[in-house]
Design a protein around this motif. Structure first.
Motif, PDB file in Angstrom:
ATOM      1  N   GLY A  72       0.810  -1.206   0.000  1.00 27.64           N
ATOM      2  CA  GLY A  72       0.000   0.000   0.000  1.00 27.64           C
ATOM      3  C   GLY A  72       0.848   1.262   0.000  1.00 27.64           C
ATOM      4  O   GLY A  72       2.015   1.245   0.393  1.00 27.64           O
ATOM      5  N   LEU A  73       0.236   2.334  -0.453  1.00 25.30           N
ATOM      6  CA  LEU A  73       0.821   3.673  -0.363  1.00 25.30           C
ATOM      7  C   LEU A  73      -0.071   4.501   0.553  1.00 25.30           C
ATOM      8  O   LEU A  73      -1.286   4.553   0.350  1.00 25.30           O
ATOM      9  CB  LEU A  73       0.870   4.358  -1.729  1.00 25.30           C
ATOM     10  CG  LEU A  73       1.812   3.821  -2.783  1.00 25.30           C
ATOM     11  CD1 LEU A  73       1.597   4.568  -4.104  1.00 25.30           C
ATOM     12  CD2 LEU A  73       3.257   3.954  -2.333  1.00 25.30           C
ATOM     13  N   LEU A  74       0.513   5.133   1.542  1.00 24.87           N
ATOM     14  CA  LEU A  74      -0.192   6.106   2.370  1.00 24.87           C
ATOM     15  C   LEU A  74       0.481   7.441   2.113  1.00 24.87           C
ATOM     16  O   LEU A  74       1.635   7.642   2.492  1.00 24.87           O
ATOM     17  CB  LEU A  74      -0.137   5.733   3.853  1.00 24.87           C
ATOM     18  CG  LEU A  74      -0.792   6.717   4.823  1.00 24.87           C
ATOM     19  CD1 LEU A  74      -2.257   6.955   4.469  1.00 24.87           C
ATOM     20  CD2 LEU A  74      -0.653   6.223   6.256  1.00 24.87           C
ATOM     21  N   ILE A  75      -0.222   8.339   1.418  1.00 23.15           N
ATOM     22  CA  ILE A  75       0.343   9.615   0.969  1.00 23.15           C
ATOM     23  C   ILE A  75      -0.180  10.733   1.861  1.00 23.15           C
ATOM     24  O   ILE A  75      -1.401  10.939   1.957  1.00 23.15           O
ATOM     25  CB  ILE A  75      -0.011   9.873  -0.504  1.00 23.15           C
ATOM     26  CG1 ILE A  75       0.461   8.697  -1.381  1.00 23.15           C
ATOM     27  CG2 ILE A  75       0.598  11.189  -0.979  1.00 23.15           C
ATOM     28  CD1 ILE A  75      -0.086   8.721  -2.796  1.00 23.15           C
ATOM     29  N   VAL A  76       0.747  11.451   2.493  1.00 19.82           N
ATOM     30  CA  VAL A  76       0.388  12.492   3.458  1.00 19.82           C
ATOM     31  C   VAL A  76       1.110  13.778   3.079  1.00 19.82           C
ATOM     32  O   VAL A  76       2.329  13.783   2.905  1.00 19.82           O
ATOM     33  CB  VAL A  76       0.785  12.055   4.891  1.00 19.82           C
ATOM     34  CG1 VAL A  76       0.464  13.153   5.893  1.00 19.82           C
ATOM     35  CG2 VAL A  76       0.092  10.746   5.263  1.00 19.82           C
ATOM     36  N   SER A  77       0.369  14.874   2.962  1.00 18.55           N
ATOM     37  CA  SER A  77       0.988  16.166   2.668  1.00 18.55           C
ATOM     38  C   SER A  77       1.730  16.667   3.901  1.00 18.55           C
ATOM     39  O   SER A  77       1.259  16.521   5.023  1.00 18.55           O
ATOM     40  CB  SER A  77      -0.075  17.186   2.243  1.00 18.55           C
ATOM     41  OG  SER A  77      -0.982  17.423   3.294  1.00 18.55           O
ATOM     42  N   GLN A  78       2.926  17.240   3.673  1.00 19.08           N
ATOM     43  CA  GLN A  78       3.714  17.754   4.795  1.00 19.08           C
ATOM     44  C   GLN A  78       4.581  18.911   4.320  1.00 19.08           C
ATOM     45  O   GLN A  78       5.728  18.722   3.926  1.00 19.08           O
ATOM     46  CB  GLN A  78       4.574  16.660   5.420  1.00 19.08           C
ATOM     47  CG  GLN A  78       5.244  17.154   6.681  1.00 19.08           C
ATOM     48  CD  GLN A  78       5.952  16.065   7.441  1.00 19.08           C
ATOM     49  OE1 GLN A  78       5.894  14.893   7.118  1.00 19.08           O
ATOM     50  NE2 GLN A  78       6.643  16.464   8.482  1.00 19.08           N
ATOM     51  N   PHE A  79       4.025  20.132   4.379  1.00 20.25           N
ATOM     52  CA  PHE A  79       4.747  21.309   3.896  1.00 20.25           C
ATOM     53  C   PHE A  79       6.008  21.584   4.692  1.00 20.25           C
ATOM     54  O   PHE A  79       6.933  22.233   4.209  1.00 20.25           O
ATOM     55  CB  PHE A  79       3.836  22.538   3.850  1.00 20.25           C
ATOM     56  CG  PHE A  79       3.730  23.278   5.153  1.00 20.25           C
ATOM     57  CD1 PHE A  79       4.549  24.366   5.417  1.00 20.25           C
ATOM     58  CD2 PHE A  79       2.813  22.888   6.118  1.00 20.25           C
ATOM     59  CE1 PHE A  79       4.457  25.050   6.616  1.00 20.25           C
ATOM     60  CE2 PHE A  79       2.711  23.555   7.318  1.00 20.25           C
ATOM     61  CZ  PHE A  79       3.538  24.640   7.567  1.00 20.25           C
ATOM     62  N   THR A  80       6.109  21.054   5.913  1.00 20.59           N
ATOM     63  CA  THR A  80       7.292  21.327   6.727  1.00 20.59           C
ATOM     64  C   THR A  80       8.561  20.701   6.154  1.00 20.59           C
ATOM     65  O   THR A  80       9.664  21.040   6.600  1.00 20.59           O
ATOM     66  CB  THR A  80       7.100  20.869   8.181  1.00 20.59           C
ATOM     67  OG1 THR A  80       6.844  19.465   8.206  1.00 20.59           O
ATOM     68  CG2 THR A  80       5.959  21.631   8.849  1.00 20.59           C
ATOM     69  N   LEU A  81       8.440  19.833   5.152  1.00 17.67           N
ATOM     70  CA  LEU A  81       9.634  19.314   4.487  1.00 17.67           C
ATOM     71  C   LEU A  81      10.395  20.427   3.768  1.00 17.67           C
ATOM     72  O   LEU A  81      11.572  20.277   3.458  1.00 17.67           O
ATOM     73  CB  LEU A  81       9.268  18.214   3.488  1.00 17.67           C
ATOM     74  CG  LEU A  81       8.758  16.898   4.077  1.00 17.67           C
ATOM     75  CD1 LEU A  81       8.375  15.938   2.961  1.00 17.67           C
ATOM     76  CD2 LEU A  81       9.797  16.275   4.987  1.00 17.67           C
ATOM     77  N   ALA A  82       9.731  21.541   3.510  1.00 18.87           N
ATOM     78  CA  ALA A  82      10.378  22.678   2.848  1.00 18.87           C
ATOM     79  C   ALA A  82      11.057  23.614   3.840  1.00 18.87           C
ATOM     80  O   ALA A  82      11.535  24.686   3.463  1.00 18.87           O
ATOM     81  CB  ALA A  82       9.347  23.461   2.028  1.00 18.87           C
ATOM     82  N   ALA A  83      11.154  23.204   5.082  1.00 21.35           N
ATOM     83  CA  ALA A  83      11.723  24.072   6.124  1.00 21.35           C
ATOM     84  C   ALA A  83      13.161  24.465   5.813  1.00 21.35           C
ATOM     85  O   ALA A  83      13.976  23.652   5.419  1.00 21.35           O
ATOM     86  CB  ALA A  83      11.658  23.379   7.479  1.00 21.35           C
ATOM     87  N   ASP A  84      13.440  25.743   6.014  1.00 26.69           N
ATOM     88  CA  ASP A  84      14.800  26.268   5.930  1.00 26.69           C
ATOM     89  C   ASP A  84      15.220  26.597   7.366  1.00 26.69           C
ATOM     90  O   ASP A  84      14.618  27.450   8.015  1.00 26.69           O
ATOM     91  CB  ASP A  84      14.826  27.525   5.067  1.00 26.69           C
ATOM     92  CG  ASP A  84      16.212  28.157   4.968  1.00 26.69           C
ATOM     93  OD1 ASP A  84      17.170  27.630   5.579  1.00 26.69           O
ATOM     94  OD2 ASP A  84      16.325  29.188   4.293  1.00 26.69           O
TER      95      ASP A  84
END
Length: 145
Positions: A72-84
């Protein structure tokens, strides 16, 4: 786009105590659209993810893809991956796509995944989510395109 993928024996995402997505064996995909990303970037990331050989074969070598093992794929949005985090002590998120673009690219990624893979679960874009997982290995791989 940035993603962190984790090979899992199980994973789920909940909102306010209610499970909205759950998988057994497979990949938890935390995904972030950045300001310069397009649908083409999303498609390239998905193609890489579906073919990435990080599941064990009979000899115990990482030689099988998510499609090979029918996980299975569980796809979760996580804008914090763009953290500088390079200046100061508070992360900046100016590299993340604006919310409208981020949601459009997230939805594009999920819809494309559902066309190409039989088991796709998701979180809810922009929601405050709790993610539960059992990392298998552990195997955790960052991808940036």
């Amino acid at each position: 786009m940035k993603a962190v993928i984790q090979r899992v024996s199980q994973a789920s995402v909940s909102i306010d105590g209610h499970v909205v997505g759950r998988i057994g064996n497979g990949l938890l995909v935390l995904i972030c659209a950045e300001a310069t990303d397009t649908e083409s970037t999303s498609d390239r990331l998905l193609a890489k993810l579906l073919k990435l050989r990080i599941f064990s074969d009979e000899a115990g070598k990482m030689n099988r893809s998510i499609q090979d093992v029918e996980g299975g794929l569980l796809i979760v949005s996580q804008f914090t991956l763009a953290a500088d985090v390079w200046s100061g002590n508070r992360p900046g998120f100016s590299g993340a796509a604006d919310p409208e673009t981020g949601e459009r690219l997230y939805n594009h990624f999920v819809q494309a995944a559902r066309k190409l893979h039989p088991i796709v679960e998701t979180g809810v874009f922009g929601a405050d989510m709790q993610v539960n997982l059992t990392n298998d290995g552990p195997v955790t791989i960052p991808i940036q395109l």
